[in-house]
Scaffold this motif. Structure first.
Motif, mmCIF file in Angstrom:
data_model
loop_
_atom_site.group_PDB
_atom_site.id
_atom_site.type_symbol
_atom_site.label_atom_id
_atom_site.label_comp_id
_atom_site.label_asym_id
_atom_site.label_seq_id
_atom_site.Cartn_x
_atom_site.Cartn_y
_atom_site.Cartn_z
ATOM 1 N N SER A 1 -6.016 -1.281 0.326
ATOM 2 C CA SER A 1 -6.477 -0.754 1.614
ATOM 3 C C SER A 1 -7.768 -1.446 2.058
ATOM 4 O O SER A 1 -7.928 -1.780 3.241
ATOM 5 C CB SER A 1 -6.681 0.752 1.505
ATOM 6 O OG SER A 1 -7.099 1.289 2.708
ATOM 7 N N GLU B 1 0.830 -1.200 0.000
ATOM 8 C CA GLU B 1 0.000 0.000 0.000
ATOM 9 C C GLU B 1 0.870 1.257 0.000
ATOM 10 O O GLU B 1 0.629 2.196 -0.757
ATOM 11 C CB GLU B 1 -0.915 0.007 1.227
ATOM 12 C CG GLU B 1 -1.814 1.216 1.295
ATOM 13 C CD GLU B 1 -2.590 1.294 2.590
ATOM 14 O OE1 GLU B 1 -3.662 1.888 2.561
ATOM 15 O OE2 GLU B 1 -2.117 0.770 3.617
ATOM 16 N N SER C 1 -4.114 1.075 -4.847
ATOM 17 C CA SER C 1 -3.913 1.333 -3.420
ATOM 18 C C SER C 1 -5.231 1.277 -2.653
ATOM 19 O O SER C 1 -5.282 0.780 -1.531
ATOM 20 C CB SER C 1 -3.240 2.689 -3.228
ATOM 21 O OG SER C 1 -3.158 3.017 -1.874
ATOM 22 N N LEU D 1 2.535 1.716 -3.446
ATOM 23 C CA LEU D 1 1.593 2.228 -4.439
ATOM 24 C C LEU D 1 1.298 3.710 -4.233
ATOM 25 O O LEU D 1 1.175 4.468 -5.202
ATOM 26 C CB LEU D 1 0.296 1.421 -4.409
ATOM 27 C CG LEU D 1 0.388 0.009 -4.977
ATOM 28 C CD1 LEU D 1 -0.882 -0.767 -4.678
ATOM 29 C CD2 LEU D 1 0.672 0.042 -6.460
ATOM 30 N N LEU D 2 1.201 4.141 -2.988
ATOM 31 C CA LEU D 2 0.994 5.561 -2.729
ATOM 32 C C LEU D 2 2.205 6.385 -3.168
ATOM 33 O O LEU D 2 2.063 7.485 -3.702
ATOM 34 C CB LEU D 2 0.700 5.790 -1.252
ATOM 35 C CG LEU D 2 -0.686 5.353 -0.786
ATOM 36 C CD1 LEU D 2 -0.811 5.500 0.731
ATOM 37 C CD2 LEU D 2 -1.769 6.135 -1.479
ATOM 38 N N SER E 1 -1.986 3.570 -9.861
ATOM 39 C CA SER E 1 -1.461 3.124 -8.571
ATOM 40 C C SER E 1 -2.368 3.564 -7.428
ATOM 41 O O SER E 1 -2.515 2.854 -6.441
ATOM 42 C CB SER E 1 -0.039 3.618 -8.360
ATOM 43 O OG SER E 1 0.011 5.018 -8.366
ATOM 44 N N ARG E 2 -3.009 4.707 -7.563
ATOM 45 C CA ARG E 2 -3.948 5.139 -6.516
ATOM 46 C C ARG E 2 -5.166 4.214 -6.481
ATOM 47 O O ARG E 2 -5.666 3.865 -5.416
ATOM 48 C CB ARG E 2 -4.384 6.586 -6.760
ATOM 49 C CG ARG E 2 -5.316 7.118 -5.733
ATOM 50 C CD ARG E 2 -4.674 7.209 -4.358
ATOM 51 N NE ARG E 2 -5.666 7.611 -3.393
ATOM 52 C CZ ARG E 2 -5.828 7.040 -2.230
ATOM 53 N NH1 ARG E 2 -5.035 6.054 -1.863
ATOM 54 N NH2 ARG E 2 -6.753 7.444 -1.400
#
Length: 165
Positions: free
Chosen positions: A97, A30, A93, A33-34, A89-90
């Motif tokens: 999450s 996570e 993510s 990716l952020l 990627s967001r």
């Protein structure tokens, strides 16, 4: 695997339970990716600025452009690439999450059983959120436990350490 039984009063909900260790390898994914999302946004912003304020002419050697010359030659391409990285990627993510949240809830439910002291009945519609550092926010879905912890001192006063039970 043993299930720890915790008796609580109805007015103690929501509360913070500490001491239950939870480790999940998805946190690193996570965070990665952020980071990629932020870098993609910065690349998009930088190439947008190059497109507006960049040079009018670029001299390229016969061997072909270097990486920095490519950034100056094709700002739209790299801006689009940065935008795809940021949005993609967001999006991933958010899915990771959600997976972390679902895994932590099932982990908690398999290890802790909450009962009301006065009736002995199990707590219905339980909602659990893993906060960090082996702390869990526990409440009922009907109560809406998405409270702001920084301003809600009542929740902090109702903290229960699982190691002291």
């Amino acid at each position: 695997m043993e299930c720890l039984e915790v008796e609580i009063n109805k007015d103690e909900l929501p509360f913070i339970l500490t001491g239950l260790v939870y480790k999940n390898g998805l946190y690193l994914l996570e965070r990665t990716l952020l980071t990629v999302s932020v870098l993609g946004f910065l690349l998009t912003l930088g190439e947008f600025l190059v497109g507006i304020f960049g040079p009018d002419e670029i001299w390229v050697s016969i061997a072909g452009p270097s990486f920095t010359e490519s950034l100056l030659l094709y700002p739209r391409l790299f801006a689009t690439l940065g935008l795809v990285l940021a949005v993609g990627s967001r999006s991933l993510s958010v899915h990771v999450s959600n997976a972390i949240h679902q895994n932590s809830q099932s982990y908690f439910m398999n290890r802790v059983a909450l009962f009301f002291k006065d009736t002995g009945q199990p707590v219905d519609d339980l909602e659990v959120v893993y906060l960090r550092d082996n702390s869990w926010l526990v409440g009922q879905k009907s109560m809406g436990i998405e409270a702001d912890l920084s301003s809600n001192t009542k929740i902090r006063e109702r903290s229960i350490d699982i190691n002291k039970l």
